[in-house]
Write an enzyme that holds these catalytic residues in place. Structure first.
Site, PDB file in Angstrom:
ATOM      1  NE  ARG A  58      -4.119   1.798   2.146  1.00  0.00           N
ATOM      2  CZ  ARG A  58      -4.319   2.772   3.031  1.00  0.00           C
ATOM      3  NH1 ARG A  58      -3.506   2.893   4.067  1.00  0.00           N
ATOM      4  NH2 ARG A  58      -5.310   3.627   2.878  1.00  0.00           N
ATOM      5  CG  HIS A  62      -1.655   5.115  -0.648  1.00  0.00           C
ATOM      6  ND1 HIS A  62      -2.469   5.731   0.277  1.00  0.00           N
ATOM      7  CD2 HIS A  62      -2.399   4.124  -1.188  1.00  0.00           C
ATOM      8  CE1 HIS A  62      -3.651   5.130   0.291  1.00  0.00           C
ATOM      9  NE2 HIS A  62      -3.621   4.141  -0.582  1.00  0.00           N
ATOM     10  N   GLY A  68       4.193  10.489  -8.900  1.00  0.00           N
ATOM     11  CA  GLY A  68       5.047   9.413  -9.356  1.00  0.00           C
ATOM     12  C   GLY A  68       5.734   8.659  -8.232  1.00  0.00           C
ATOM     13  CG  ASP A  70       8.107  11.188  -5.811  1.00  0.00           C
ATOM     14  OD1 ASP A  70       7.355  10.576  -5.020  1.00  0.00           O
ATOM     15  OD2 ASP A  70       7.888  12.363  -6.192  1.00  0.00           O
ATOM     16  CB  SER A  72       6.619  12.410  -2.488  1.00  0.00           C
ATOM     17  OG  SER A  72       5.496  11.712  -3.003  1.00  0.00           O
ATOM     18  CG  ASN A  90      -1.613   8.680   2.511  1.00  0.00           C
ATOM     19  OD1 ASN A  90      -1.826   7.580   2.030  1.00  0.00           O
ATOM     20  ND2 ASN A  90      -1.032   9.653   1.808  1.00  0.00           N
ATOM     21  N   PRO A 159      -7.438   6.899  -4.517  1.00  0.00           N
ATOM     22  CG  PRO A 159      -7.263   4.673  -5.170  1.00  0.00           C
ATOM     23  CD  PRO A 159      -6.454   5.916  -5.005  1.00  0.00           C
ATOM     24  CG  HIS A 189      -8.069  -4.905  -1.122  1.00  0.00           C
ATOM     25  ND1 HIS A 189      -9.140  -4.061  -1.319  1.00  0.00           N
ATOM     26  CD2 HIS A 189      -7.035  -4.108  -0.735  1.00  0.00           C
ATOM     27  CE1 HIS A 189      -8.784  -2.817  -1.061  1.00  0.00           C
ATOM     28  NE2 HIS A 189      -7.514  -2.823  -0.715  1.00  0.00           N
ATOM     29  CB  THR A 190      -5.555 -11.684  -2.090  1.00  0.00           C
ATOM     30  OG1 THR A 190      -5.703 -13.055  -1.756  1.00  0.00           O
ATOM     31  CG2 THR A 190      -4.082 -11.358  -2.191  1.00  0.00           C
TER      32      THR A 190
END
Length: 346
Positions: A58, A62, A68, A70, A72, A90, A159, A189-190
């Site tokens: 995740r 995210h 991109g 990177d 961040s 987040n 999303p 999400h498995t």
């Protein structure tokens, strides 16, 4: 003329390097054991935290969806940086930052000033899938770390678990990811967990005061016990994203959707949206785990290629939570009561 041609060559070389393509052999000479180092730290962390693999995937997701891949997302608040960690998708839901910090320390001990935090996230995602029983893939490397974060972009780009299928498609399309990528990447999400507050609207007041009709009634009763109506929107109790094999990377996520056992709205809409082209993809992945594994690997590589910094762009951070030269500090660790997986929370 010689000096002029030399200058032109230097400029052209700089342009070429700054637009260099990622390569799986990027660290073959400078840090050949990097994947083993990352795997060792994650394996150790997983002994006490079986959720860590989903959490690390995740983080990579995210990160890539905001300016991109990177790193961040890893930057803490500072005098010059407003962290993405407080974005709607987040805040109080990302986790595993402490493990990334441990990975970075181990890598720095072996290969100082060499491996970017952005690449560590990409390797950690692949290692996490393999450790949970999924298929390996060739990780493309050579990313560099950003000097900035973008909170407003994080708020707009990540999303939501409440999204409709059309919203999800548009969100992924904005990152040049197609419908197959959407369905395949949702398969993360498995494994992992989610808090009640990200799905309890489906249990009581989804439409006209009724529960979501696309939620299995037996599953509904179970979830209502965990997430009482009096706590709708606030309950941080956790449950598995995959009710059948919650810590294994397999195709059961898609089989669950066929039985209306998808936990998040953004999961179930992949199968329950009338006439959707995602239904056939879900059916294929449910019937053929190899097809899912291959599509997931391809989509992870594709996602990892979203606007990487290369060449002389950005930097190689020595600590993932701050740019080089910033004051020392600990990487912020999100609440342990958090959501895992690829689709964000609001």
């Amino acid at each position: 003329m010689g000096s002029v041609w030399t200058a032109i060559f230097v400029v052209l070389a700089a342009i070429s390097v700054s637009h260099a393509q990622l390569s799986p052999t990027f660290y073959n000479q400078t840090c050949p054991n990097v994947t083993n180092i990352v795997s060792g730290v994650i394996t150790s962390a997983a002994q006490s935290d079986p959720r860590i693999g989903a959490s690390l995937i995740r983080l990579h997701f995210h990160d890539c969806f905001v300016q991109g891949c990177d790193a961040s997302l890893l930057l803490n608040n500072s005098a010059t940086i407003v962290s993405e960690q407080t974005a709607l998708g987040n805040n109080n839901s990302i986790r595993g930052l402490d493990v990334v910090n441990n990975i970075k320390s181990a890598v720095e001990s072996s290969c100082p000033n060499t491996v970017s935090c952005a690449d560590i996230l990409a390797i950690a995602a692949q290692v996490s899938v393999v450790l949970a029983g999924g298929q390996s893939w060739t990780v493309q490397l050579g990313r560099r770390d950003s000097l900035t974060a973008n909170l407003s972009l994080a708020n707009s780009n990540l999303p939501s678990p409440f999204f409709t299928l059309d919203q999800l498609k548009q969100n992924f399309s904005n990152q040049s990811l197609d419908t197959t990528d959407l369905v395949a990447l949702s398969g993360a999400h498995t494994f992992g967990r989610a808090q009640c507050r990200f799905f309890d609207n489906r249990l009581y007041n989804f439409s006209g005061g009724n529960p979501d009709p696309n939620l299995n009634t037996t599953y509904l009763a179970t979830l209502r016990q965990l997430c009482p109506q009096s706590e709708v929107g606030r309950n941080t109790n956790l449950t598995n994203l995959d009710l059948t094999t919650p810590d294994i990377f397999d195709k059961n996520y898609y089989s669950n959707l066929q039985l209306k056992n998808g936990l998040l709205n953004s999961d179930q809409v992949l199968f329950s949206t009338a006439g959707a082209d995602t239904i056939a993809i879900v059916n294929n992945f449910s019937a053929n785990q190899t097809a899912f594994f291959e599509a997931f690997a391809a989509s992870m590589i594709k996602m990892g290629n979203i606007s990487p910094l290369t060449g002389s762009q950005g930097e190689i951070r020595t600590q993932c939570n701050m740019v080089n030269g910033a004051s020392s500090g600990l990487m912020g660790v999100a609440s342990a009561e958090s959501q895992d997986g690829l689709v964000s929370s609001m």
